[in-house]
Design a protein around this motif. Sequence first.
Motif, short mmCIF file in Angstrom:
data_model
loop_
_atom_site.label_atom_id
_atom_site.label_comp_id
_atom_site.label_asym_id
_atom_site.label_seq_id
_atom_site.Cartn_x
_atom_site.Cartn_y
_atom_site.Cartn_z
N UNK A 79 0.85 -1.39 -0.23
CA UNK A 79 -0.01 0.30 -0.26
C UNK A 79 1.23 1.25 -0.09
N UNK A 80 0.62 2.37 -0.73
CA UNK A 80 1.03 3.53 -0.58
C UNK A 80 0.87 3.93 0.67
N UNK A 81 1.98 4.84 0.99
CA UNK A 81 2.19 5.70 2.01
C UNK A 81 0.37 6.44 2.13
N UNK A 82 -0.03 6.43 3.37
CA UNK A 82 -0.78 7.47 3.70
C UNK A 82 -0.90 8.97 3.90
N UNK A 83 -0.96 9.49 2.96
CA UNK A 83 -1.04 10.95 2.62
C UNK A 83 -2.51 11.63 3.74
N UNK A 84 -2.83 12.75 4.07
CA UNK A 84 -3.25 13.33 4.81
C UNK A 84 -3.02 14.77 4.83
#
Length: 307
Positions: free
Chosen positions: A18-23
């Motif tokens: 999974x791609x890094x979680x970006x907020x």
Amino acid sequence: MLRFLVVLIVLLPLPALAAPKVVATIAPLAGIAAAVMDGVGTPDLLIKNNASPHTYQLKPSDAGLLADADIILWVGEGMEVFLADKLPTLAPKATLLGLMDEGEGVLHLPVREGEAWESEGDMSLDEVDHHHDHSHDDPHAWLDPQNAIATAKRLAETLAAQDNANAARYRSNADAFAVDTLRLDAEIKQLLAPVASKGFILFHDAYQYFEQRYKLNALGAITLSPDVPPSANRLAVLQKRIKDDGAVCVFAEPQFSTQVVSTLLQGTTARMGILNPDASDIPLSPALYAEYMRRLATGINTCLSVQ
């Protein structure tokens, strides 16, 4: 048979990580992140529904979003005041990327001063510090396309460091965003050049980077921060400026009442326009930033072009 199974297992594709979680805190930054992550993942947007980052209050669901984040893309403590002192607790594992971080290739402009921008008595010095960066830099830096390009490149490198398998894609996306944004920049310059000399008044001082980039003639702002009402003296100063300098437009914002704008227009020949500094009503996609900037440019051009 066993050897065949071993070979088959080796040849089977491994599941993609999974791609890094970006907020991203605000929609324009989320649009930049969506462009950089295109084909790999999708960022989450914190502040939705045209809510103002000046007055936003965190919800319980926001805490979970921040806790899971690997990267938080925000403007900085001068903009998301509600978040600044909570990030160490709410997002302990996240890498913080601030648009207003020093030394990151982003143009910083100082907060504007003078009676048409900051009337004496509207805000105390403590309130000014509360609503703007402590270095007195204007935090609305995403409105310069060059700053958006610099932010995309920095985000791509941060993502690449956390997700080496997709590093080339992030960098390629950031390069493509730069090409597209420079093309957008030229398009907006051409659109606004015929009206660049016409004066206008803003609802709040959020567009300085856009004005400087496209050499526009803003004459003042009704309020320094939209949650602080203007004084009668400030309105008198602006009304005089409308008449003396021939301002043709006063811009309201859809998140706030137009009553004060209507009051300011009384007795003048100026008209009301609408500018939306937010973009959370635009669908989140790699095209969001360009659509947002075009909407601002079109809104300014439309109001200033009317004879």
